[in-house]
Design an enzyme around this catalytic site. Sequence first.
Site, PDB file in Angstrom:
ATOM      1  N   HIS A  82       1.911   4.546  -2.846  1.00 29.34           N
ATOM      2  CA  HIS A  82       2.054   5.991  -2.636  1.00 29.34           C
ATOM      3  C   HIS A  82       3.435   6.468  -3.075  1.00 29.34           C
ATOM      4  O   HIS A  82       3.567   7.470  -3.793  1.00 29.34           O
ATOM      5  CB  HIS A  82       1.855   6.327  -1.154  1.00 29.34           C
ATOM      6  CG  HIS A  82       0.444   6.296  -0.691  1.00 29.34           C
ATOM      7  ND1 HIS A  82      -0.557   7.028  -1.280  1.00 29.34           N
ATOM      8  CD2 HIS A  82      -0.137   5.616   0.338  1.00 29.34           C
ATOM      9  CE1 HIS A  82      -1.698   6.818  -0.633  1.00 29.34           C
ATOM     10  NE2 HIS A  82      -1.476   5.959   0.348  1.00 29.34           N
ATOM     11  N   HIS A  89       0.840  -1.201   0.000  1.00 30.95           N
ATOM     12  CA  HIS A  89       0.000   0.000   0.000  1.00 30.95           C
ATOM     13  C   HIS A  89       0.878   1.254   0.000  1.00 30.95           C
ATOM     14  O   HIS A  89       0.708   2.149  -0.846  1.00 30.95           O
ATOM     15  CB  HIS A  89      -0.911  -0.020   1.226  1.00 30.95           C
ATOM     16  CG  HIS A  89      -1.844   1.139   1.321  1.00 30.95           C
ATOM     17  ND1 HIS A  89      -3.164   1.066   0.966  1.00 30.95           N
ATOM     18  CD2 HIS A  89      -1.648   2.414   1.738  1.00 30.95           C
ATOM     19  CE1 HIS A  89      -3.755   2.234   1.158  1.00 30.95           C
ATOM     20  NE2 HIS A  89      -2.844   3.078   1.630  1.00 30.95           N
ATOM     21  N   GLU A  90       1.812   1.318   0.931  1.00 29.90           N
ATOM     22  CA  GLU A  90       2.666   2.501   1.024  1.00 29.90           C
ATOM     23  C   GLU A  90       3.602   2.608  -0.179  1.00 29.90           C
ATOM     24  O   GLU A  90       3.949   3.712  -0.609  1.00 29.90           O
ATOM     25  CB  GLU A  90       3.449   2.498   2.336  1.00 29.90           C
ATOM     26  CG  GLU A  90       2.593   2.445   3.595  1.00 29.90           C
ATOM     27  CD  GLU A  90       1.510   3.515   3.643  1.00 29.90           C
ATOM     28  OE1 GLU A  90       1.679   4.584   3.002  1.00 29.90           O
ATOM     29  OE2 GLU A  90       0.474   3.288   4.301  1.00 29.90           O
ATOM     30  N   GLU A 144      -4.592   7.473  -3.297  1.00 28.98           N
ATOM     31  CA  GLU A 144      -5.066   6.240  -2.676  1.00 28.98           C
ATOM     32  C   GLU A 144      -5.384   5.167  -3.717  1.00 28.98           C
ATOM     33  O   GLU A 144      -5.270   3.964  -3.438  1.00 28.98           O
ATOM     34  CB  GLU A 144      -6.292   6.506  -1.805  1.00 28.98           C
ATOM     35  CG  GLU A 144      -6.001   7.288  -0.536  1.00 28.98           C
ATOM     36  CD  GLU A 144      -5.008   6.604   0.389  1.00 28.98           C
ATOM     37  OE1 GLU A 144      -4.887   5.357   0.326  1.00 28.98           O
ATOM     38  OE2 GLU A 144      -4.333   7.313   1.151  1.00 28.98           O
TER      39      GLU A 144
END
Length: 494
Positions: A259, A255-256, A285
């Site tokens: 980003h 997830h990170e 996101e």
Amino acid sequence: MSDALIELRRRLAEVADLENLGQLLAWDQEVVMPPAGAEWRAQQRATVERLAHERFVDDRVGELLDTAVPESELDRDLIRVARRDFEVARRVPGDLVEELAHASATGHEAWLRAREDSDFALFEPALRRNVDLRRRWIACFPEAERPYDALLDHWEPEMRTAQAEDALARLRDGLVPLVAAAPPGDDALVHGGPFPNDAQRRLVATILAQVGVEDRRWRLDDAVHPFAATLSPGDLRLTTRYADDDLDSIFSTLHEYGHGLYEANIDQALARSPLGTGVSSAVHESQARLWENMVGRSSGFWRWCFPHLRAAMPERFGDRTWEDVHRAVNLVQPTLIRVSADEVTYGLHIILRFELEVAMFEGDLDIPDLPEAWAQRTRAYLGLEVPDHATGVLQDVHWAEGLFGYFPTYALGTIVSGQLWCRLGQDIPDIDERFAAGEFGPLADWLAEHVHRYGRRLTPTEVVERATGGPLDPGPYLAYVRAKLAGASARLIA
């Protein structure tokens, strides 16, 4: 190049530098700072944010925006975006910016103590301060039709509360029957542990290396609440969280990484300017949710990853198959904790928080009533009872740091991730086989070309429509989830 344009670029670069220094202070506070430094750090962050704000809203910047003569399309985009930011920032007094930064830093520490004791009362004063300060911030935008519009626009430019409510209601109405009809299963293989931290760290390092992370530009650290921070095109910082009883570190790291990859792929000509970051929180996101779910829960990913998982934890996975793990990580099973939620129920966690935020700022919910309202919605949407504040209203850091208006962008980003995945399937039809071969570069390249490189040169709507061929639409994401659940049901019957 005109003198005015040269000076404008220099001033905007200085503001960007100050903002990145503020990010560095925030990263340090959450990752390595000793707890006793909290009050001093709050003052430091407040000072840096006030200086950045004052430097940006200076009258001279307004003069330069009026007199600078663009020499290229890039210059025109820079002036357009900087002017929008300038006009918004001029509305907010510098002392309020400083107070907001201080409240964010002290609120974080209050949240940590309250969550540890599972006592909302310990957090309530800090939350009330953050809410009151944001009400003052909202008052700077009297033209907003609804109070929450001003909060949402800060994270998702041009998005209005009514638009978000419509999109999220369509998402909710599609998810609820899917959750109710999801086949039963057992996720004990990936929850319950024990999963040694050192083994998880080795596995996460292997995954990051495969998707393209190298030590020269990236670093990975631990944090109570995982996040990513980009300090420059050459300084990309990820954090994750390891727990002995689950493998969520894999998904939080991906997830990170989503980003971080977005920021890493922005055209470096846009660095140190208002254009050199992601266009909006929802688009940001969408990248994180795509890597976490469309990649991290795909069959191709687990065909590649499983041998590395088994090598890291042979006692646990020595007699298992990739299909076993793939089935377990895709199980739909409501949980109290948002960051541990499965891909399908996750949206309901966000809708719950969005509704509570709107109610708080539109006068329909008092802060002392927040824990009970949280518990009621958890019962209604997820069918779960909240046993304590730590697993309920205190589980997320966002309100502690004054990040109101951010939560709905998680679900809006999930919607966009479904649209992007649909388009990706058309452009790279063998994407799952690429993953199985450990080839994640084609995906990263596609995202860089269609989403990342623009930074803020396009609006969020333009990015979504160019990349996906249409406006914001929950349909492709719901179709993706339906197809996955249909496959799970078929396997269960077989």
